[in-house]
Design a protein around this motif. Structure first.
Motif, PDB file in Angstrom:
ATOM      1  N   ASP A  50      11.112  -7.028   5.506  1.00  0.00           N
ATOM      2  CA  ASP A  50       9.792  -6.279   4.592  1.00  0.00           C
ATOM      3  C   ASP A  50       8.517  -6.540   5.232  1.00  0.00           C
ATOM      4  O   ASP A  50       7.698  -5.713   5.197  1.00  0.00           O
ATOM      5  N   TYR A  51       8.474  -7.905   5.844  1.00  0.00           N
ATOM      6  CA  TYR A  51       7.076  -8.387   6.103  1.00  0.00           C
ATOM      7  C   TYR A  51       7.051  -9.201   7.315  1.00  0.00           C
ATOM      8  O   TYR A  51       8.009 -10.000   7.644  1.00  0.00           O
ATOM      9  N   ILE A  52       5.738  -9.385   8.065  1.00  0.00           N
ATOM     10  CA  ILE A  52       5.786 -10.301   9.222  1.00  0.00           C
ATOM     11  C   ILE A  52       4.415 -10.539   9.463  1.00  0.00           C
ATOM     12  O   ILE A  52       3.481  -9.767   9.172  1.00  0.00           O
ATOM     13  N   SER A  53       4.100 -12.006   9.539  1.00  0.00           N
ATOM     14  CA  SER A  53       2.876 -12.586   9.563  1.00  0.00           C
ATOM     15  C   SER A  53       2.460 -12.780  11.111  1.00  0.00           C
ATOM     16  O   SER A  53       3.447 -12.730  11.811  1.00  0.00           O
ATOM     17  N   SER A  54       1.411 -13.516  11.414  1.00  0.00           N
ATOM     18  CA  SER A  54       0.842 -13.899  12.410  1.00  0.00           C
ATOM     19  C   SER A  54       1.969 -15.013  13.035  1.00  0.00           C
ATOM     20  O   SER A  54       2.319 -15.020  14.364  1.00  0.00           O
ATOM     21  N   GLY A  56       5.004 -15.009  12.519  1.00  0.00           N
ATOM     22  CA  GLY A  56       6.233 -14.512  12.858  1.00  0.00           C
ATOM     23  C   GLY A  56       6.163 -13.741  14.473  1.00  0.00           C
ATOM     24  O   GLY A  56       7.038 -13.636  15.035  1.00  0.00           O
ATOM     25  N   LEU A  57       5.012 -13.002  14.304  1.00  0.00           N
ATOM     26  CA  LEU A  57       4.485 -12.626  15.838  1.00  0.00           C
ATOM     27  C   LEU A  57       4.382 -13.701  16.685  1.00  0.00           C
ATOM     28  O   LEU A  57       4.851 -13.239  17.773  1.00  0.00           O
ATOM     29  N   ARG A  58       4.019 -14.818  16.521  1.00  0.00           N
ATOM     30  CA  ARG A  58       4.168 -15.760  17.538  1.00  0.00           C
ATOM     31  C   ARG A  58       5.478 -16.156  18.023  1.00  0.00           C
ATOM     32  O   ARG A  58       5.802 -16.353  19.245  1.00  0.00           O
ATOM     33  N   VAL A  59       6.494 -16.087  17.160  1.00  0.00           N
ATOM     34  CA  VAL A  59       7.861 -16.343  17.579  1.00  0.00           C
ATOM     35  C   VAL A  59       8.421 -15.348  18.302  1.00  0.00           C
ATOM     36  O   VAL A  59       9.126 -15.588  19.305  1.00  0.00           O
ATOM     37  N   LEU A  60       7.910 -14.099  17.798  1.00  0.00           N
ATOM     38  CA  LEU A  60       8.393 -12.936  18.696  1.00  0.00           C
ATOM     39  C   LEU A  60       7.957 -13.020  20.078  1.00  0.00           C
ATOM     40  O   LEU A  60       8.557 -12.619  21.274  1.00  0.00           O
ATOM     41  N   LEU A  61       6.603 -13.338  20.415  1.00  0.00           N
ATOM     42  CA  LEU A  61       6.084 -13.334  21.626  1.00  0.00           C
ATOM     43  C   LEU A  61       6.661 -14.550  22.441  1.00  0.00           C
ATOM     44  O   LEU A  61       6.681 -14.098  23.533  1.00  0.00           O
ATOM     45  N   ALA A  62       7.087 -15.556  21.911  1.00  0.00           N
ATOM     46  CA  ALA A  62       7.640 -16.793  22.536  1.00  0.00           C
ATOM     47  C   ALA A  62       8.961 -16.276  23.043  1.00  0.00           C
ATOM     48  O   ALA A  62       9.422 -16.655  24.059  1.00  0.00           O
ATOM     49  N   ALA A  63       9.729 -15.633  22.057  1.00  0.00           N
ATOM     50  CA  ALA A  63      11.082 -15.122  22.562  1.00  0.00           C
ATOM     51  C   ALA A  63      11.026 -14.006  23.736  1.00  0.00           C
ATOM     52  O   ALA A  63      11.885 -14.106  24.740  1.00  0.00           O
ATOM     53  N   GLN A  64      10.015 -13.088  23.501  1.00  0.00           N
ATOM     54  CA  GLN A  64       9.685 -12.121  24.577  1.00  0.00           C
ATOM     55  C   GLN A  64       9.457 -12.728  25.886  1.00  0.00           C
ATOM     56  O   GLN A  64       9.945 -12.368  27.087  1.00  0.00           O
ATOM     57  N   LYS A  65       8.842 -13.904  26.076  1.00  0.00           N
ATOM     58  CA  LYS A  65       8.591 -14.334  27.279  1.00  0.00           C
ATOM     59  C   LYS A  65       9.670 -15.145  27.720  1.00  0.00           C
ATOM     60  O   LYS A  65       9.937 -15.321  29.010  1.00  0.00           O
ATOM     61  N   THR A  66      10.361 -15.727  27.100  1.00  0.00           N
ATOM     62  CA  THR A  66      11.536 -16.297  27.463  1.00  0.00           C
ATOM     63  C   THR A  66      12.688 -15.186  27.921  1.00  0.00           C
ATOM     64  O   THR A  66      13.274 -15.282  28.974  1.00  0.00           O
ATOM     65  N   MET A  67      12.878 -14.049  27.094  1.00  0.00           N
ATOM     66  CA  MET A  67      13.846 -13.078  27.523  1.00  0.00           C
ATOM     67  C   MET A  67      13.170 -12.456  28.742  1.00  0.00           C
ATOM     68  O   MET A  67      13.996 -11.642  29.595  1.00  0.00           O
ATOM     69  N   HIS A  68      11.890 -12.396  29.212  1.00  0.00           N
ATOM     70  CA  HIS A  68      11.458 -11.552  30.346  1.00  0.00           C
ATOM     71  C   HIS A  68      12.066 -12.351  31.520  1.00  0.00           C
ATOM     72  O   HIS A  68      12.286 -11.828  32.539  1.00  0.00           O
ATOM     73  N   ARG A  69      12.128 -13.550  31.469  1.00  0.00           N
ATOM     74  CA  ARG A  69      12.755 -14.579  32.290  1.00  0.00           C
ATOM     75  C   ARG A  69      14.153 -14.362  32.466  1.00  0.00           C
ATOM     76  O   ARG A  69      14.692 -14.395  33.831  1.00  0.00           O
ATOM     77  N   PHE A  86       2.365  -4.149  14.401  1.00  0.00           N
ATOM     78  CA  PHE A  86       2.583  -4.019  15.903  1.00  0.00           C
ATOM     79  C   PHE A  86       1.737  -3.227  16.550  1.00  0.00           C
ATOM     80  O   PHE A  86       1.106  -3.687  17.652  1.00  0.00           O
ATOM     81  N   GLU A  87       1.188  -2.071  15.994  1.00  0.00           N
ATOM     82  CA  GLU A  87       0.355  -1.264  16.606  1.00  0.00           C
ATOM     83  C   GLU A  87      -1.312  -1.958  16.868  1.00  0.00           C
ATOM     84  O   GLU A  87      -1.910  -1.995  17.709  1.00  0.00           O
ATOM     85  N   VAL A  88      -1.444  -2.513  15.631  1.00  0.00           N
ATOM     86  CA  VAL A  88      -2.923  -3.297  15.259  1.00  0.00           C
ATOM     87  C   VAL A  88      -3.011  -4.281  16.359  1.00  0.00           C
ATOM     88  O   VAL A  88      -4.002  -4.693  17.020  1.00  0.00           O
ATOM     89  N   THR A  89      -1.873  -5.079  16.551  1.00  0.00           N
ATOM     90  CA  THR A  89      -2.072  -6.234  17.307  1.00  0.00           C
ATOM     91  C   THR A  89      -1.589  -6.009  18.672  1.00  0.00           C
ATOM     92  O   THR A  89      -1.833  -7.021  19.493  1.00  0.00           O
ATOM     93  N   GLY A  90      -1.446  -4.788  19.102  1.00  0.00           N
ATOM     94  CA  GLY A  90      -1.112  -4.683  20.496  1.00  0.00           C
ATOM     95  C   GLY A  90       0.459  -4.806  21.023  1.00  0.00           C
ATOM     96  O   GLY A  90       0.656  -4.782  22.242  1.00  0.00           O
ATOM     97  N   PHE A  91       1.188  -5.316  19.946  1.00  0.00           N
ATOM     98  CA  PHE A  91       2.682  -5.810  20.262  1.00  0.00           C
ATOM     99  C   PHE A  91       3.704  -4.632  20.786  1.00  0.00           C
ATOM    100  O   PHE A  91       4.381  -4.655  21.573  1.00  0.00           O
ATOM    101  N   THR A  92       3.107  -3.362  20.448  1.00  0.00           N
ATOM    102  CA  THR A  92       3.765  -1.967  20.821  1.00  0.00           C
ATOM    103  C   THR A  92       3.601  -1.714  22.414  1.00  0.00           C
ATOM    104  O   THR A  92       4.252  -1.269  23.012  1.00  0.00           O
TER     105      THR A  92
END
Length: 98
Positions: A50-54, A56-69, A86-92
């Protein structure tokens, strides 16, 4: 927040339910820390999120960095509210969203 984890070979699907915020982000972080060894494809299913905060975004970013490798990561079933975050923060720009 509830986390439903399904592993199929080298693919890990994490279906999140509820709110991913300051209180629940550490739980997801701990789940990922233990679960990403040998994973080549990570899928976050946000159908019931239902909701994601900053936090939560931090956890997604860390997961993205790991999975990029070690493979790839995608986010599925994103609702309008979370997509707007996601759009406002540039995550898209760097997340694969389906």
């Amino acid at each position: 927040m509830k986390i439903n984890s399904t592993k199929n070979g080298t693919e890990l699907v994490l279906a999140l339910e509820g709110r991913l915020d300051t209180m629940t982000a550490p739980e997801l972080e701990a789940e990922l820390k233990d679960a990403l060894n040998g994973v080549e494809t990570l899928v976050f299913d946000f159908e019931k999120l239902d909701y994601i905060s900053s936090a939560g975004l931090r956890v997604l970013l860390a997961a993205q960095k790991t999975m990029h490798r070690q493979g790839s990561m995608k986010v599925t079933h994103v609702n309008e509210t979370i997509m707007e975050v996601f759009e406002v923060t540039g995550f898209t720009d760097f997340l694969t969203i389906e």
